[in-house]
Design a protein around this motif. Structure first.
Motif, PDB file in Angstrom:
ATOM      1  N   MET A  11       0.852  -1.202   0.000  1.00  0.00           N
ATOM      2  CA  MET A  11       0.000   0.000   0.000  1.00  0.00           C
ATOM      3  C   MET A  11       0.889   1.254   0.000  1.00  0.00           C
ATOM      4  N   PRO A  12       0.780   2.103  -1.046  1.00  0.00           N
ATOM      5  CA  PRO A  12       1.637   3.298  -1.067  1.00  0.00           C
ATOM      6  C   PRO A  12       1.337   4.249   0.086  1.00  0.00           C
ATOM      7  N   GLU A  13       2.349   5.020   0.493  1.00  0.00           N
ATOM      8  CA  GLU A  13       2.127   6.017   1.559  1.00  0.00           C
ATOM      9  C   GLU A  13       1.386   7.216   0.981  1.00  0.00           C
ATOM     10  N   PRO A  14       0.608   7.930   1.799  1.00  0.00           N
ATOM     11  CA  PRO A  14      -0.169   9.063   1.268  1.00  0.00           C
ATOM     12  C   PRO A  14       0.714  10.190   0.730  1.00  0.00           C
ATOM     13  N   GLU A  15       0.141  10.965  -0.211  1.00  0.00           N
ATOM     14  CA  GLU A  15       0.820  12.128  -0.769  1.00  0.00           C
ATOM     15  C   GLU A  15       1.065  13.162   0.330  1.00  0.00           C
ATOM     16  N   PRO A  16       2.242  13.837   0.309  1.00  0.00           N
ATOM     17  CA  PRO A  16       2.521  14.830   1.360  1.00  0.00           C
ATOM     18  C   PRO A  16       1.935  16.208   1.032  1.00  0.00           C
ATOM     19  N   PHE A  17       0.740  16.261   0.478  1.00  0.00           N
ATOM     20  CA  PHE A  17       0.057  17.529   0.184  1.00  0.00           C
ATOM     21  C   PHE A  17      -1.415  17.214  -0.041  1.00  0.00           C
ATOM     22  N   ARG A  18      -2.256  18.252  -0.034  1.00  0.00           N
ATOM     23  CA  ARG A  18      -3.638  18.044  -0.448  1.00  0.00           C
ATOM     24  C   ARG A  18      -3.967  19.019  -1.575  1.00  0.00           C
ATOM     25  N   ILE A  19      -5.096  18.786  -2.262  1.00  0.00           N
ATOM     26  CA  ILE A  19      -5.400  19.545  -3.478  1.00  0.00           C
ATOM     27  C   ILE A  19      -6.235  20.770  -3.136  1.00  0.00           C
ATOM     28  N   LYS A  20      -5.799  21.945  -3.693  1.00  0.00           N
ATOM     29  CA  LYS A  20      -6.466  23.199  -3.346  1.00  0.00           C
ATOM     30  C   LYS A  20      -7.175  23.825  -4.548  1.00  0.00           C
ATOM     31  N   MET A  21      -6.778  23.370  -5.747  1.00  0.00           N
ATOM     32  CA  MET A  21      -7.343  23.947  -6.962  1.00  0.00           C
ATOM     33  C   MET A  21      -7.422  22.822  -7.992  1.00  0.00           C
ATOM     34  N   ILE A  22      -8.496  22.787  -8.769  1.00  0.00           N
ATOM     35  CA  ILE A  22      -8.588  21.674  -9.726  1.00  0.00           C
ATOM     36  C   ILE A  22      -8.847  22.196 -11.139  1.00  0.00           C
ATOM     37  N   GLU A  23      -8.614  21.328 -12.102  1.00  0.00           N
ATOM     38  CA  GLU A  23      -8.832  21.656 -13.513  1.00  0.00           C
ATOM     39  C   GLU A  23      -9.601  20.481 -14.105  1.00  0.00           C
ATOM     40  N   PRO A  24     -10.806  20.706 -14.664  1.00  0.00           N
ATOM     41  CA  PRO A  24     -11.596  19.573 -15.165  1.00  0.00           C
ATOM     42  C   PRO A  24     -10.934  18.892 -16.365  1.00  0.00           C
ATOM     43  N   LEU A  25     -11.151  17.594 -16.491  1.00  0.00           N
ATOM     44  CA  LEU A  25     -10.616  16.827 -17.617  1.00  0.00           C
ATOM     45  C   LEU A  25     -11.773  16.261 -18.428  1.00  0.00           C
ATOM     46  N   THR A  26     -11.585  16.148 -19.734  1.00  0.00           N
ATOM     47  CA  THR A  26     -12.628  15.562 -20.584  1.00  0.00           C
ATOM     48  C   THR A  26     -12.028  14.418 -21.377  1.00  0.00           C
ATOM     49  N   LEU A  27     -12.761  13.331 -21.431  1.00  0.00           N
ATOM     50  CA  LEU A  27     -12.328  12.207 -22.267  1.00  0.00           C
ATOM     51  C   LEU A  27     -13.200  12.185 -23.520  1.00  0.00           C
ATOM     52  N   LEU A  28     -12.600  12.482 -24.672  1.00  0.00           N
ATOM     53  CA  LEU A  28     -13.353  12.443 -25.939  1.00  0.00           C
ATOM     54  C   LEU A  28     -13.705  10.999 -26.265  1.00  0.00           C
ATOM     55  N   SER A  29     -14.666  10.815 -27.142  1.00  0.00           N
ATOM     56  CA  SER A  29     -15.021   9.452 -27.556  1.00  0.00           C
ATOM     57  C   SER A  29     -13.883   8.869 -28.390  1.00  0.00           C
ATOM     58  N   ARG A  30     -13.852   7.555 -28.494  1.00  0.00           N
ATOM     59  CA  ARG A  30     -12.823   6.890 -29.285  1.00  0.00           C
ATOM     60  C   ARG A  30     -12.844   7.383 -30.738  1.00  0.00           C
ATOM     61  N   GLU A  31     -14.054   7.550 -31.270  1.00  0.00           N
ATOM     62  CA  GLU A  31     -14.204   8.014 -32.649  1.00  0.00           C
ATOM     63  C   GLU A  31     -13.559   9.403 -32.840  1.00  0.00           C
ATOM     64  N   GLU A  32     -13.821  10.290 -31.857  1.00  0.00           N
ATOM     65  CA  GLU A  32     -13.234  11.644 -31.901  1.00  0.00           C
ATOM     66  C   GLU A  32     -11.710  11.577 -31.822  1.00  0.00           C
ATOM     67  N   ARG A  33     -11.211  10.710 -30.933  1.00  0.00           N
ATOM     68  CA  ARG A  33      -9.749  10.603 -30.743  1.00  0.00           C
ATOM     69  C   ARG A  33      -9.084  10.113 -32.032  1.00  0.00           C
ATOM     70  N   LEU A  34      -9.740   9.176 -32.694  1.00  0.00           N
ATOM     71  CA  LEU A  34      -9.224   8.660 -33.959  1.00  0.00           C
ATOM     72  C   LEU A  34      -9.165   9.783 -35.003  1.00  0.00           C
ATOM     73  N   LYS A  35     -10.239  10.573 -35.026  1.00  0.00           N
ATOM     74  CA  LYS A  35     -10.293  11.688 -35.968  1.00  0.00           C
ATOM     75  C   LYS A  35      -9.148  12.684 -35.689  1.00  0.00           C
ATOM     76  N   ARG A  36      -8.955  12.982 -34.390  1.00  0.00           N
ATOM     77  CA  ARG A  36      -7.929  13.963 -33.993  1.00  0.00           C
ATOM     78  C   ARG A  36      -6.518  13.477 -34.360  1.00  0.00           C
ATOM     79  N   ILE A  37      -6.225  12.213 -34.083  1.00  0.00           N
ATOM     80  CA  ILE A  37      -4.846  11.737 -34.327  1.00  0.00           C
ATOM     81  C   ILE A  37      -4.560  11.693 -35.828  1.00  0.00           C
TER      82      ILE A  37
END
Ligand code: PM9
Length: 455
Positions: free
Chosen positions: A1-27
């Protein structure tokens, strides 16, 4: 079991996962080169650990409280204190990133026909030596070329290769000897203190200046503490000071172990060379108390150097990279072993044995990883380090890696589990992956801008 991170999160940035079809188009639309993807089309971005760190509250605070002045800002004084305290260097020049330090150093030292030995040059160092008419030479230990082989310090310079090279070439043709810590090209593998000392002794014997490429000096110091006999009980900061004490100078990208989003440093002990570096720096980077950055960037680096050498932070950092590596290794995915300091390197030759190197297996894997799970790694194989002969034929690189670099303090272990699951599922369907043909490649640093099509 890994030891906990020595910090906590104060600000976040949302992430989006495109569909597989979109990713194929982009690449397809970017010629299978992930450098040309938009960052917002990427779910987990492991293109690089450079300039992608999350900064601390203290770094942001110091950035806000410094003046933005052309000359003599407080942030330069803060950086001077950190460079003196942590790296033990009295003289340096701030620059906008690592390659600017390389540009200044090699402009002042390398002449047409010269040679620059290194354990292994990274891409920008290699290109900067070539750009000044020199020839970069890699003199790493042979184990570095065996990805599956375990070893404590696979990043080391081979001292007998270095001695032989100096004898054959003549020291007058070698303006500087470099040593890259950690050795990025070889899988983020560390260099031992013994090796740093030996390289410096050889350099001194031949009156050749010895410079560290110190991008990941803090991660290297953690490996020395955990693996090198005699250093188990030495504090990290003392290890760092000892590493730098052997060098006549260093180039540094603060975008890595400076925990900053931009910046670099050229450290120089020789007063004359420092003076020349300042003069050239003013022409191409700016006044030496800001060096091509906003003053707030210097403040971020000054604080970042302190945080990057905090033992708790380094324990967490090392544990995180190892966690991803171990998950892949346990599933039989071929990776560079042992796991390095900043990234997990997947061996493209072993992963895709049915694709010859002239068809860029690691590039194909990088593109396919994006399609599979929206994850962006980077190719460090034939596209990055291969050559092209006079007839335009591809000469493969010795190592064929797809690197997944872990930005510092950015992703959680759950993100890394997602990455591991995606790579493992790709490994199970590896026979479906096809090679690529390169349709465009610039002469220097080709991999940033090159384009491909599937075969
Ligand atoms: N390294 C990396 O991702 C960024 C460019 S390639 C996406 O690993 C070493 C050992 C490096 C390095 C950059 C530089 C140049 C010098 N030496 O990017 O110019 O790993 O700040 O540093 C990258 P700059």
């Amino acid at each position: 079991m890994p030891e906990p991170e020595p910090f906590r999160i104060k600000m976040i940035e949302p992430l989006t996962l495109l569909s597989r079809e979109e990713r194929l188009k982009r690449i397809r639309s970017v010629g299978y080169n992930v450098f040309k993807l938009r960052a917002r089309d990427v779910y987990i971005d492991m293109l690089t650990d450079s300039g992608t760190s999350a900064m601390s509250d203290l770094q942001w605070a110091k950035m806000l409280t410094t003046e933005q002045a052309y000359a003599g800002s407080t942030s330069f004084e803060l950086l001077e204190e950190s460079v003196a305290d942590i790296l033990g260097f009295p003289q340096f020049l701030p620059v906008h990133q690592g390659r600017a330090a390389e540009n200044i150093l090699f402009s002042l030292t390398v002449r047409d026909g010269d040679f620059v030995p290194n354990n292994m040059h990274f891409d920008t160092t290699y290109a900067n030596v070539k750009h000044k008419g020199g020839t970069p030479v890699n003199l790493v230990v042979d184990e570095a070329y065996r990805p599956g082989q375990e070893g404590d310090f696979k990043g080391n310079m081979d001292i007998s290769k270095l001695r032989d090279f100096i004898d054959e070439t003549g020291s007058e043709k070698i303006p500087v000897i470099m040593l890259t810590v950690t050795n990025n090209t070889a899988g983020g593998q560390p260099v031992s203190m013994e090796n740093i000392r030996e390289v410096s002794e050889v350099a001194k014997e031949h009156d050749i200046p010895f410079f560290l490429d110190a991008c990941r000096f803090a991660e290297n110091s953690y490996f020395i503490k955990s693996r090198e006999k005699g250093y188990e009980n030495v504090p990290i900061r003392d290890i760092v000071r000892e590493m730098f004490s052997y060098a006549d100078g260093f180039t540094f990208s603060a975008k890595k172990d400076g925990l900053a989003n931009i910046g670099g440093i050229l450290g120089v002990r020789d007063l004359e060379l420092h003076k020349k570096a300042v003069e050239l720096g003013i022409v191409i980077e700016g006044f030496p108390t800001y060096g091509g950055m906003a003053c707030r960037d210097l403040a971020a680096i000054a604080q970042g150097l302190r945080e990057a050498t905090d033992p708790e932070y380094l324990r967490y950092r090392h544990q995180q990279v190892k966690y991803l590596g171990d998950r892949l290794d346990d599933a039989g995915v071929p990776i560079s072993k042992p796991v390095g300091g900043h990234a997990v390197f997947v061996d493209g030759k072993e992963f895709l044995p049915h694709i010859p190197q002239v068809q860029f297996p690691a590039q194909a894997l990088t593109a396919e990883l994006y399609v599979e799970g929206g994850i962006r790694g980077v190719e460090l194989g034939t596209s990055a380090f291969g050559e092209t002969d006079e007839d335009g034929n591809v000469i493969p690189a010795t190592l064929e890696y797809m690197r997944m670099a872990i930005p510092r303090r950015v992703y959680t272990l759950t993100h890394l589990d997602y990455v591991a699951d995606t790579v493992i599922s790709l490994y199970h369907r590896r026979d479906d992956i096809k090679g690529l043909e390169r349709t465009y490649a610039p002469k220097l640093l080709g991999h940033f801008m090159s384009e491909f099509k599937p075969l």
